[in-house]
Design a protein around this motif. Structure first.
Motif, mmCIF file in Angstrom:
data_model
loop_
_atom_site.group_PDB
_atom_site.id
_atom_site.type_symbol
_atom_site.label_atom_id
_atom_site.label_comp_id
_atom_site.label_asym_id
_atom_site.label_seq_id
_atom_site.Cartn_x
_atom_site.Cartn_y
_atom_site.Cartn_z
ATOM 1 N N ASP A 145 0.829 -1.211 0.000
ATOM 2 C CA ASP A 145 0.000 0.000 0.000
ATOM 3 C C ASP A 145 0.859 1.255 0.000
ATOM 4 N N ALA A 160 -6.018 -2.875 -5.516
ATOM 5 C CA ALA A 160 -6.340 -3.944 -4.561
ATOM 6 C C ALA A 160 -6.214 -5.311 -5.239
ATOM 7 N N LYS A 186 -2.699 -6.282 -5.470
ATOM 8 C CA LYS A 186 -2.213 -6.765 -4.180
ATOM 9 C C LYS A 186 -2.560 -8.250 -4.013
#
Ligand SMILES: Cc1cc2nc3c(=O)[nH]c(=O)nc-3n(C[C@H](O)[C@H](O)[C@H](O)COP(=O)(O)OP(=O)(O)OC[C@H]3O[C@@H](n4cnc5c(N)ncnc54)[C@H](O)[C@@H]3O)c2cc1C
Lengths: 245, 435
Positions: B195, B318, B321
C-alpha cells in the motif's frame, strides 16, 4: 590530425566495425567495394558517427580498372593517407576441387588484387611521408590445411607481400600492420561447422586500432591465436600431413 | 545466402525452438533471407516464445544496425532496426540526446522495441516507444516501403507492438529526447509494504520511477522494497564505461533456491539506509542495471525461467495486491520483482501499456508454475488488466483475446500485408493471435 582511410572490401563486418571506430575518432573514410548501394548506408553511418567525409567508390578486386578512380580520389585528399584491406574470398574447398579454375578468383580476391592496389598506392603514401596500411590476412595462411589450402595459400602470399611492403614503406615513415584474425563472427563463418572461440568483429576492430597505435607489425586477434598457431606451425611436416585439423 | 540450423531460445530459456537462422549484413542479403519466409527477430531479449519459430526460418536482424541520418537541431534519427538501444544511448548521450523510451535492457534492438512497443521508467510521462517513432521502413516482396501514420495509419499502428507480423522492419525514424547531461540523480527510498508503494507512486513527481520489490515477502511485509526516482541532471558521464561481467556456465539448481533468494533480497534491501539515499549515476547504469552481468539468465540453470508481467487499471490496485499475494504464497522464489505506475501511452492495437500499475515477476521453470500462472492470468483478466507478450510463455488464447480488445482490428491489417502467415512466431501460434 585526422586521417583519410581507404577501406577495401568495406562491406565485411570486420571492415564495418573498424570504419565505425575510425569515424568516431574523427577520421575520413572512403568505402570501396562491390555493393555500392549498401555501402552508401555504411557511409551514412560513418557520417552520423563523426566522419568529416565518408564516400563510396565501386571496387572489384578482379577488375584493376576500378582502382584508378579510387587512386585519383585519394591523390586529391589532403593529409595522411591510410588503407585497410579486408577483401578476400573463401569458396568451400570441395567447390575448388570440382572446378580448379576457381583458384584464380580466390588468389585475385585475397592476394593479387589488393597487392596491385597497394602497389599503386605506395608512392602516394611515400610522398606524404606517413600513414598506415592494415592488411587482413588469416591464420589459415600460416599452414596449408586440407580444409582450405587454396585460401590459405592466397593469404600466405598476401602476408609475404605485406612484409615486403612494410620493409619498403618503413623507410618513408609509414607503417604496415598484418592482421591475422582467428575465427571471427562474420557472414563468412555463419553456419560453418567446427567454429570455436569465435570473436565478435568489434573486438577484432579494437585490437586492430590498438595495434596500429602501437605500430605493431603482426597482430593475431584474439591474442590466443598466436599461441595456437605457434603450436600448429611447430608440428613437423611428416606428422602434419597425416592430420586433419 | 547462408542459413544455419540452430537450437535457440528467448531470454527465459524455458521455451526452445529448432530452426534455420540467417543473419544478413546487407539489404540485398536481407531481401534474399526473407524469401526463406520467416519472421524477423532481434536480440531475443523477449523472455518467452515471441522471437522463436520452431521448425521454420527466422531472420536475425542484429547486423542490420547502421545509423542512417541524424539532425542535431531536431534530434530526429533514422537507423536500421538491428541497432541496440544501448548503442543509441552511447552514441547520442554525449551529444545531448537519448532514445525517448528505453526498456530495462540496452540489448533490445530498435526493431524489437517497436514490435513490442516497449515502455521504460518514464512511461507515465513519455508514453511508449512507438509514440516516438515518426516513420518505418518495412521490407515487402516489392522492396523496402516507408510507412507513416499519414500514408498508412492502420499498418503503422499494427506494426507498433505488432510482434513482427506486418513484416521485417528495416529501419525507423525516431524522435530522440533532448537531455541536459549524462547524469541521473537517483533517490532510493525504502518502502514498507504494497500500500505504501502505491501511495508513493501516486505522489511521486519524478520523471523516471521504478520499484524493486521482494516478491518473497509475505503478510505485513508484502510488497516491501525500494523506490527509485530519477531526475536527469547536467554534467558529463560520471565514471568510464564499465565492462560487463559474464556468467560463463549455467548455474546449478540450488543457486536460486529459496534460502539463497531470501538472503539476496535481504542483502539488497539493506543496501539502502532507512532514510532515503541519493546518488548520481551514469545513464546506462540507471536504465540497464541488469546488463552489468552478461547472460544473467543462466543463473536460473538449464531449465530456465518464465516471467509474469501484468498491468491492471488504476482503480485495481487492490486486485494487484491479491495477485502479489498469490505469488508470495506460492513460494516460488524470484529474486527481484518490479512494480511501476504506467500512464495511458500506447502506440498500437496490441500495445501492452494502460494507465495503471504493472508488476513483473520471474519464476524459475518448475512443474507447478503453469498452474500458478493460470490462476494469476484469471486474476489479471478479472481486474480488467492484461499480460505482456514480451515476457510471456504461458498465457492462453481466450484470456489474451479478452485482454486485447483491438485484436480483430489488428488481425484485419495483418491479413492484408501477410496473407499467408509467413511472419508467424511460436507466440503467435500459441496465443492464436492470427486466427
Ligand atoms: C533484463 C530485461 C529487462 C527488460 N525490461 C523491459 C522494460 O522495462 N520494458 C519493456 O517494455 N520491455 C522490457 N524487456 C523486454 C524487451 O525490451 C522486449 O522483449 C524487446 O522486444 C526485446 O527486443 P529484441 O530486439 O531482443 O527483440 P526479440 O525478443 O528478438 O523479438 C521480439 C519481437 O520483435 C520482433 N522483431 C524484432 N526485430 C524485428 C524487426 N527488425 N522487424 C520486425 N519485427 C521484429 C520479433 O519478431 C518478436 O516478435 C526487458 C527484457 C529484459 C531481458
Amino acid at each position: 590530425m585526422s586521417e583519410t582511410w581507404i577501406i577495401l572490401g568495406a562491406s565485411s563486418s570486420m571492415a564495418r566495425a573498424l570504419t565505425r571506430k575510425l569515424a568516431e575518432r574523427g577520421d575520413s573514410v572512403i568505402l570501396a567495394g562491390r555493393d555500392t548501394a549498401d555501402l552508401a548506408r555504411d557511409a551514412a553511418d560513418a557520417r552520423v558517427r563523426g566522419a568529416p567525409l565518408a564516400e563510396v567508390m565501386a571496387m572489384d578486386a578482379r577488375d584493376p580498372d576500378s582502382f584508378t578512380p579510387i587512386l585519383d580520389r585519394l591523390a586529391a585528399c589532403e593529409g595522411t593517407l591510410c588503407a585497410a584491406v579486408f577483401v578476400g574470398s573463401m569458396p568451400p574447398q570441395d567447390h575448388i576441387d570440382a572446378d580448379p579454375t576457381l583458384i584464380d578468383g580466390v588468389v585475385t580476391d585475397s592476394f593479387t588484387g589488393p597487392a596491385r592496389f597497394l602497389q599503386a598506392l605506395a608512392p602516394l603514401i611515400e610522398e606524404r611521408g606517413g600513414g598506415t596500411v592494415v592488411g587482413v590476412g588469416s591464420v589459415a595462411g600460416d599452414r596449408g590445411r586440407i580444409g582450405n589450402y587454396v585460401y590459405g595459400a592466397a593469404k600466405a602470399g598476401f602476408a609475404t607481400y605485406l612484409s615486403g611492403l612494410r620493409n619498403r614503406l618503413n623507410r618513408a615513415g609509414a607503417h604496415v600492420l598484418t592482421v591475422k584474425p582467428g575465427f571471427t563472427d562474420t557472414a563468412m563463418t555463419w553456419g560453418i561447422e567446427g567454429m570455436f572461440l569465435v570473436a565478435p568483429p568489434d573486438k577484432v576492430a579494437s585490437d586492430i586500432l590498438r595495434a596500429v597505435e602501437k605500430r605493431r607489425n603482426v597482430l593475431y586477434t584474439p591474442m590466443f591465436w598466436l599461441g595456437i598457431m605457434t603450436i600448429i606451425r611447430a608440428i613437423p611436416e611428416p606428422i602434419f600431413k597425416k592430420m586433419s585439423i | 545466402m547462408q542459413w544455419k540450423t540452430a537450437d535457440y531460445t528467448g531470454w527465459g530459456r524455458a521455451l526452445r525452438a529448432r530452426g534455420t537462422l540467417a543473419r544478413p549484413e546487407r539489404v540485398s542479403a536481407l531481401s534474399a533471407a526473407l524469401m526463406g519466409r520467416g519472421p524477423a527477430i532481434g536480440n531475443r531479449r523477449s523472455y518467452g516464445d515471441g522471437p522463436l519459430n520452431d521448425g521454420g526460418a527466422a531472420v536475425v536482424m542484429t547486423r542490420m544496425d547502421r545509423l542512417l541520418a541524424f539532425d542535431p537541431d531536431t534530434g530526429v534519427l533514422e537507423a536500421e532496426a538491428g541497432i541496440t538501444i544501448a548503442e543509441l544511448l552511447r552514441v547520442f548521450a554525449p551529444r545531448g540526446w537519448m532514445p525517448a523510451v528505453m526498456p530495462g535492457t540496452g540489448f533490445a534492438t530498435l526493431g524489437g522495441s517497436i514490435a513490442n512497443d516497449v515502455h521504460g521508467k518514464n512511461h507515465h510521462g513519455a508514453g511508449s516507444f512507438g509514440q516516438h517513432v515518426l516513420a518505418l521502413t518495412l521490407m515487402t516482396d516489392a522492396g523496402p516501403r516507408e510507412v507513416t501514420a499519414e500514408n498508412d495509419p492502420d499498418l503503422f499502428r499494427a506494426t507498433m507492438g505488432g510482434q513482427g507480423q506486418t513484416g521485417a522492419i528495416l529501419s525507423a525514424k525516431l524522435q530522440l529526447a533532448a537531455i541536459l547531461g549524462q547524469r541521473m540523480k537517483v533517490t532510493e527510498t525504502r518502502i514498507a509494504d504494497f500500500d505504501a508503494f502505491i501511495a508513493a507512486f501516486d505522489t511521486s513527481q519524478a520523471e523516471f520511477t521504478v520499484g524493486w520489490i521482494d516478491a518473497t515477502a509475505r503478510r505485513k511485509r508484502l510488497g516491501r522494497g525500494i523506490l527509485e526516482e530519477g531526475t536527469l541532471v547536467e554534467g558529463t558521464r560520471p565514471g568510464p564505461l564499465k565492462r560487463a561481467l559474464g556468467v560463463p556456465l549455467d548455474a546449478p539448481g540450488f543457486a536460486l533456491s529459496k534460502p539463497v533468494v531470501k538472503l539476496f533480497n535481504r542483502f539488497y534491501l539493506s543496501r539502502v539506509p532507512d532514510t532515503a539515499r541519493k546518488r548520481t549515476r551514469p545513464l546506462d547504469d540507471f536504465f540497464f542495471p541488469l546488463d552489468r552481468i552478461h547472460d544473467w539468465n543462466r543463473l536460473y540453470g538449464k531449465r530456465g525461467f518464465q516471467q509474469f508481467q501484468c498491468v491492471v487499471p488504476l482503480d485495481q490496485a487492490a486486485a494487484l495486491k491479491e495477485i502479489l499475494t498469490t505469488i508470495a504464497k506460492a513460494g516460488i522464489a524470484s529474486p527481484l520483482a518490479v512494480l511501476k505506475k504506467m500512464g495511458p501511452g500506447r502506440a498500437g492495437h496490441l500495445s501492452f501499456p494502460m494507465a495503471g500499475y504493472t508488476l513483473a515477476v520471474d519464476f524459475p521453470a518448475r512443474k507447478k508454475v503453469p498452474a500458478i500462472f493460470q490462476r494469476l492470468e484469471q486474476q489479471v483478466l478479472a481486474a480488467g488488466g492484461r499480460l505482456y507478450f514480451a515476457k510471456d510463455g504461458l498465457a492462453h488464447p481466450d484470456s489474451i483475446a479478452a485482454m486485447y480488445p483491438e485484436l480483430d482490428a489488428w488481425r484485419a491489417v495483418v491479413a492484408r500485408v501477410d496473407p499467408e502467415g509467413h511472419n508467424k512466431t511460436d507466440l503467435v501460434r500459441r496465443l492464436k493471435l492470427r486466427s
